[in-house]
Scaffold this motif. Structure first.
Motif: not given
Ligand code: NAD
Length: 333
Positions: A20-24, A313
């Motif tokens: 996720n890499q803090k995207k959501h 995404d």
């Protein structure tokens, strides 16, 4: 995007975080999705689920009322989702079409080898310093015939491993197959009649529910080994238990169970489990039960997490998840 992910196991968190890499903004919930837990979806755009979550019509109705527009399952199998209901409420759906078929294939063969060489029993005896060999006799896989039903990604990976063990692999698929390396395609009748080991790799659909039943078992070789790492409902478990007790079925390796919902993925050691069918299977000397763990390798869990985030995404960007779309027909955005 605001997301709630249900049935999250502790080991999944690091894989999801990496993907996720803090995207959501994902809220991770260990509880399964069901009528009592839809409230966690309030204020979210999307819901992420797993195989034993309840994604039936009544749950979908509640999710739709909360404004959920997208459901992504962290599985290949989609039989737990009412797709027609989702289409009716305008909720789009995605799965993880194919991840590491080797993970499931390797577990399938591990079940076969462990059953045959009585590894669970040998280990149990060794823990009591009992090193006798009585009851541990197996057979060579080399030269045996393995019948694979469902020649998709996992079925083919299973066939490759059994071929490596020196087995003759025959297979059946409902869809016409291109010529397959290592697999001779046969009719179902031929597969049942010739196989020493039968491994199931079809999805669960109305057409495959209970397709292994008393009548079909009669067509199989005496002492056949049955392997099911696909979906529990492919097998009429009560019929198979009877066949185990009569010796018609020699071994059963099952990673999935017809009534696993609400049981598998949780610790019930101190609960009074009333499932006598499962009790009989677990205590049967020729049965090996694992808790729907065939997918459970680091590589597979990372791929599941990566694809799930990719689905979020893609849906956020274009409302279309491409090959991961499992919506009922004609409902793509
Ligand atoms: P896949 O789509 O690549 O292959 C499934 C194959 O089954 C297809 O070739 C299809 O034509 C065939 N098929 C469908 N109905 C059939 C029928 N009636 N008779 C014969 N063949 C039929 O799917 P896959 O990636 O190989 O996954 C197969 C199944 O494995 C999934 O649907 C899922 O239920 C199960 N699975 C289990 C685990 C686990 O952890 N135990 C993990 C992943 C997948």
């Amino acid at each position: 995007m605001k997301v709630v992910a249900y049935s999250i196991k502790s080991f999944e968190k690091e894989f999801l975080a990496k993907a996720n890499q803090k995207k959501h903004d994902i809220t991770l919930i260990s509880n399964p999705l069901g009528l009592e837990t839809t409230r966690y979806a309030e204020g979210k755009d999307a819901v992420v689920v797993f195989t034993n979550d309840d994604v039936s019509r009544p749950v979908i109705e509640q999710l739709a009322a909360l404004g959920i527009k997208f459901i992504a399952t962290r599985s290949t199998g989609t039989d737990h989702i009412d797709k027609q209901a989702a289409a009716q409420y305008g909720i789009k759906l995605a799965n993880v079409p194919h991840y590491s078929p080797q993970a499931i294939a390797e577990h399938t063969v591990a079940l076969a080898l462990s059953l045959n060489r009585r590894l669970a029993k040998a280990q149990e005896h060794a823990q009591h310093f009992d090193f006798r060999q009585e009851g541990l006799m197996g057979f060579n896989f080399y030269g045996k015939t393995v019948g694979v039903i469902g020649l998709g990604h996992i079925g083919q990976a299973v066939a490759n491993i059994f071929t490596g063990l020196g087995c003759l692999v025959i297979g059946y698929d409902i869809a016409p197959q291109p010529e397959l390396k290592n697999i001779t395609t046969v009719t179902l009748e031929e597969l049942y009649a010739q196989s020493d080991i039968i491994s199931l790799h079809t999805p669960l659909t109305p057409g495959t529910r209970h397709f292994i039943n008393a009548a079909i078992l009669k067509q199989m070789k005496d002492g056949v080994m049955l392997l099911n790492t696909s979906r529990g409902c492919l097998i009429n478990t009560a019929d198979v238990l009877k066949a185990l007790n009569s010796g018609k079925v020699g071994y059963l390796g099952m990673d999935v169970y017809e009534h696993e919902k609400g049981l598998f993925f949780e610790d019930h050691e101190h609960d009074a489990i009333k499932d006598s069918l499962l009790q009989d299977l677990i205590s049967h000397p020729d049965v090996l039960v694992t808790p729907h763990q065939a997918y459970l390798t680091r590589e597979a869990v990372q791929q599941i997490a990566d694809q799930t985030i990719k689905n979020l995404d893609m849906w956020q960007q274009s409302k279309c998840v491409g090959k991961a779309c499992i919506c009922a027909k004609n409902c793509r955005a």
